[in-house]
Scaffold this active site. Structure first.
Site, PDB file in Angstrom:
ATOM      1  N   ASP A 173       2.535  -5.396   8.000  1.00  0.00           N
ATOM      2  CA  ASP A 173       1.346  -4.551   7.913  1.00  0.00           C
ATOM      3  C   ASP A 173       0.137  -5.481   7.793  1.00  0.00           C
ATOM      4  O   ASP A 173       0.006  -6.198   6.795  1.00  0.00           O
ATOM      5  CB  ASP A 173       1.446  -3.626   6.704  1.00  0.00           C
ATOM      6  CG  ASP A 173       0.236  -2.697   6.587  1.00  0.00           C
ATOM      7  OD1 ASP A 173      -0.866  -3.111   7.003  1.00  0.00           O
ATOM      8  OD2 ASP A 173       0.386  -1.579   6.079  1.00  0.00           O
TER       9      ASP A 173
ATOM     10  N   ARG B 198     -12.720  -4.234  -6.607  1.00  0.00           N
ATOM     11  CA  ARG B 198     -12.422  -4.943  -5.355  1.00  0.00           C
ATOM     12  C   ARG B 198     -13.726  -5.267  -4.620  1.00  0.00           C
ATOM     13  O   ARG B 198     -14.601  -4.404  -4.463  1.00  0.00           O
ATOM     14  CB  ARG B 198     -11.560  -4.083  -4.423  1.00  0.00           C
ATOM     15  CG  ARG B 198     -10.221  -3.672  -4.992  1.00  0.00           C
ATOM     16  CD  ARG B 198      -9.275  -3.174  -3.900  1.00  0.00           C
ATOM     17  NE  ARG B 198      -9.894  -2.189  -3.007  1.00  0.00           N
ATOM     18  CZ  ARG B 198      -9.327  -1.753  -1.883  1.00  0.00           C
ATOM     19  NH1 ARG B 198      -8.145  -2.230  -1.502  1.00  0.00           N
ATOM     20  NH2 ARG B 198      -9.940  -0.849  -1.141  1.00  0.00           N
TER      21      ARG B 198
ATOM     22  N   PHE C 280       0.880  -1.168   0.000  1.00  0.00           N
ATOM     23  CA  PHE C 280       0.000   0.000   0.000  1.00  0.00           C
ATOM     24  C   PHE C 280       0.919   1.219   0.000  1.00  0.00           C
ATOM     25  O   PHE C 280       1.907   1.263   0.737  1.00  0.00           O
ATOM     26  CB  PHE C 280      -0.919  -0.002   1.224  1.00  0.00           C
ATOM     27  CG  PHE C 280      -1.923   1.115   1.190  1.00  0.00           C
ATOM     28  CD1 PHE C 280      -3.052   1.022   0.390  1.00  0.00           C
ATOM     29  CD2 PHE C 280      -1.720   2.271   1.917  1.00  0.00           C
ATOM     30  CE1 PHE C 280      -3.964   2.063   0.320  1.00  0.00           C
ATOM     31  CE2 PHE C 280      -2.635   3.319   1.848  1.00  0.00           C
ATOM     32  CZ  PHE C 280      -3.758   3.210   1.051  1.00  0.00           C
TER      33      PHE C 280
ATOM     34  N   TYR D  93     -10.167   0.174  10.905  1.00  0.00           N
ATOM     35  CA  TYR D  93     -11.448   0.593  10.299  1.00  0.00           C
ATOM     36  C   TYR D  93     -11.894  -0.312   9.160  1.00  0.00           C
ATOM     37  O   TYR D  93     -12.901  -0.051   8.529  1.00  0.00           O
ATOM     38  CB  TYR D  93     -11.391   2.053   9.832  1.00  0.00           C
ATOM     39  CG  TYR D  93     -10.157   2.466   9.073  1.00  0.00           C
ATOM     40  CD1 TYR D  93      -9.969   2.106   7.751  1.00  0.00           C
ATOM     41  CD2 TYR D  93      -9.186   3.243   9.691  1.00  0.00           C
ATOM     42  CE1 TYR D  93      -8.845   2.495   7.056  1.00  0.00           C
ATOM     43  CE2 TYR D  93      -8.043   3.637   9.013  1.00  0.00           C
ATOM     44  CZ  TYR D  93      -7.882   3.261   7.694  1.00  0.00           C
ATOM     45  OH  TYR D  93      -6.757   3.645   7.011  1.00  0.00           O
ATOM     46  N   LYS D  94     -11.129  -1.360   8.884  1.00  0.00           N
ATOM     47  CA  LYS D  94     -11.545  -2.293   7.834  1.00  0.00           C
ATOM     48  C   LYS D  94     -12.283  -3.470   8.503  1.00  0.00           C
ATOM     49  O   LYS D  94     -13.398  -3.300   8.968  1.00  0.00           O
ATOM     50  CB  LYS D  94     -10.314  -2.747   7.052  1.00  0.00           C
ATOM     51  CG  LYS D  94      -9.583  -1.586   6.358  1.00  0.00           C
ATOM     52  CD  LYS D  94      -8.392  -2.085   5.570  1.00  0.00           C
ATOM     53  CE  LYS D  94      -7.525  -0.940   5.054  1.00  0.00           C
ATOM     54  NZ  LYS D  94      -8.201  -0.150   4.010  1.00  0.00           N
TER      55      LYS D  94
END
Lengths: 423, 423
Positions: free
Chosen positions: B220, B394, B151, B245-246
């Site tokens: 990560d 996605r 990312f 938050y995912k």
């Protein structure tokens, strides 16, 4: 800072003092602002310099953010509810409170993290200036100057910034910063108001001296923004940081802000170049191309709930003249000092906060014996301040919601606690 | 990663597919968890890998935090409401989800900021090991290895960490990390699951190879924690970071976390040594003395509103077996891949996500033409995923609130949009 104990400045009957305080409240142009906060009449809250009271607009707004924006719109809110642009939008809302034109303030991260960004950025700026020959040539800027009375985290972070940029951190008395800034100075970090003593430092003199030496200034405004005029633009301050949970009432741990002076933005070289500060964050390119403007100071995804609570909290400033806030702040602190001097047992309190207005923030710090027990008893009696080790009572005066009768009550309660003892 | 277009694996009538999906939902041991979230039946939300849905416990808890803890108790809540210890308390709540024993996870700051702490800390650890002779002597560890598909923000921050520690950042394909770790490696940064392709990287192999070379690993976990077992303790991972938050559903921009392996904590040398990580923060001493434990990873005052929303959100994990989550995630993604292959026009979609379970996270990424328009139309029809430039759709599968009939509907809608076009 004075070391003389407070003494009785003259007699005045108790009844007349309450009446005088009530008259001052009646004449106070900011008195109506108190209604913008959730407060109870049983408490005199003099800890707004640590955590500001709850603005009345916050609960409803946060319920909407959670229920509608997160709960229903979910991912769409990043664009449709303006989440993505909140850091710069709320920055622009803070800007006038610190004397900044729009486009120079961005909200996010903690004060500590912003000190790191600003200080490393400042050192790199000085380095670049030397390389480009805009400052005196041939200098070796190997020192970061800092006021020794700094709030500790600024010092810890500055030490890390110094280590990681190959500089030495040099703590000096705040009053000596102007005379000590020189060719070895890579940057100056100064707390505008001392968190412990409440002393207001001369930001104009520090900035002028640092600039004369070719060094940028980073100002920590935690204890001044929202309490007095700051004027970063006019003073030429290069970078500034501050929290939003004290006089700005943003809520516990609300995100801090970073001011990057417009003329430095194109050269601001952040040590924390996160994707939110990228020119095209959603291009997801492997190379970092920094955004224009203060947005370059952003790092990671912002904490939206805390941030939008802050945004709602800032509504209390609509139409407020910060000069009026300052005038009331000085009147309240003058009043408190005089009444404490009149009422407290002689010699029981020693003020740490300077008497001169030009050197006073919006808090009164008093030394006394048995500080922790005295403050605990004050809180028990509904007067909430705090204390700092080893012997400092702190009383923060927040002109938007603190009045003169509150202050009268606080002075009387403090005097009574000291008279009666705390055992 | 496969480059072959999906093809029809065999005919099945539409009616039987709905019935089969319903049977799978009826047999799903996690089906009841959906009630812990605020969801509407009109939408199939497959973007929980970007922003998790709202847990039903959050609105009430935040109203209490704002109204009672901030509004009434104010400053007292730092101790009385447990605000001060929230970062480590909530860290301990996340710990079992990543296979960590208590005392090693602390919540706060963004993922980007935590990557900086962890990576600089890792490089310093490798440096100290070399100095102490616990790693091979005489090495010059001048490189930070990183998976090139990272990312972007990890890469940007890693570049800064490399610059500030005098190293060079070397991006390589994730699969090459084990073979390339060597005597020049100061640290390895790896994304457990690729945010774009959904590929799961072999953390065990990377960690074993890095350790054999004397280098620590920073993982990560943004796209793996909460979707599959991670087992940082068992794998020997040195540092880990992740957002909340995912798949952890903590809310927009909820604070990230930092895992500092117990055996490294005493030597963890943070580049952001803020006062919250001090051994005695309220002693306010000018010298930084780091706290014991993961608390050392704290920096500034934590954003309490976002943090306590996260704490309430984590209640949905009570009693959940992460192995069960993984089993359902694989079943859902298998199902989606098969149904899309069966229904979509031949050749219209190319899966980016590996077919092998051992190499798949909890998201399916599909290449197609006109990605942005396809996703906009999907959202219009109530199937919410997202896209990444230039051509990747996605779909994130969150086993706590996504079912098989949801997945059937998503596959059918996607196929219909592709059949009908998006003009």
């Amino acid at each position: 800072m004075s070391d003389r104990p407070l003494t009785h400045p003259g007699a005045s009957g108790p009844g007349s003092a309450w009446a005088a305080a009530a008259r001052l409240d009646a004449a106070d142009p900011l008195a109506g602002r108190r209604r913008a906060f959730v407060l109870d009449d049983d408490t005199v809250y003099l800890d707004g310099n640590s955590l500001g009271a709850l603005p009345a607009a916050v609960p409803g707004r946060l319920a909407e953010v959670i229920g509608r924006e997160w709960g229903e719109l979910r991912i769409r809110s990043w664009t449709e509810s303006g989440w993505w642009t909140a850091p710069q939008r709320i920055g622009d809302r803070i800007a006038p409170l610190i004397g900044a034109a729009p486009g120079q303030v961005v909200v996010g991260d903690s004060t500590s993290v912003n000190v790191f960004k600003a200080l490393v950025g400042a050192v790199r700026l000085a380095e670049a200036d030397d390389t480009r020959g805009t400052a005196s040539r041939g200098t070796v800027r190997d020192q970061i100057l800092m006021d020794a009375g700094t709030f500790p985290t600024d010092g810890y972070i500055a030490e890390s910034a110094a280590r990681m940029t190959g500089r030495t951190l040099v703590p000096v008395p705040a009053g000596d910063l102007p005379s000590l800034a020189g060719p070895r100075t890579a940057a100056v970090l100064v707390n505008h108001v001392d968190y412990r003593t409440g002393e207001l430092h001369g930001l104009a003199a520090v900035t002028a001296a640092a600039h004369a030496a070719g060094a940028p200034v980073v100002a920590d405004l935690c204890h001044s923004a929202g309490a007095l005029p700051v004027n970063v633009d006019a003073l030429g301050v290069d970078f500034a940081v501050g929290c939003t949970y004290k006089y700005l009432n943003g809520g516990p741990g609300a995100p801090a802000y970073l001011y990057i002076r417009a003329e430095h933005q194109a050269r601001f070289d952040s040590p924390l170049p996160g994707w939110n500060g990228h020119r095209e964050p959603f291009a997801m390119t492997p190379d970092y191309r920094p955004a224009e403007g203060a947005v370059r100071g952003r790092v990671g995804t912002p904490d939206i709930l805390s941030m939008l609570a802050l945004e709602a909290a800032l509504e209390v400033w609509d139409g407020v003249d910060i000069a009026e806030v300052r005038a009331k702040s000085l009147a309240l602190t003058d009043y408190f000092l005089a009444r404490v001097a009149a009422l407290a047992p002689p010699g029981s309190l020693v003020p740490l906060t300077p008497a001169e207005h030009a050197r006073r923030g919006s808090q009164i710090s008093l030394r006394c014996d048995g500080t922790a027990a005295v403050m605990a008893e004050l809180v028990r009696r509904g007067v909430v301040g705090d204390f700092r080790e080893p012997d400092v009572l702190r009383f923060g005066f927040t002109p938007l919601y603190t009045g003169f009768t509150d202050t009268e009550r606080a002075a009387r309660t403090l005097a009574a606690v000291l008279r009666e003892g705390t055992r």
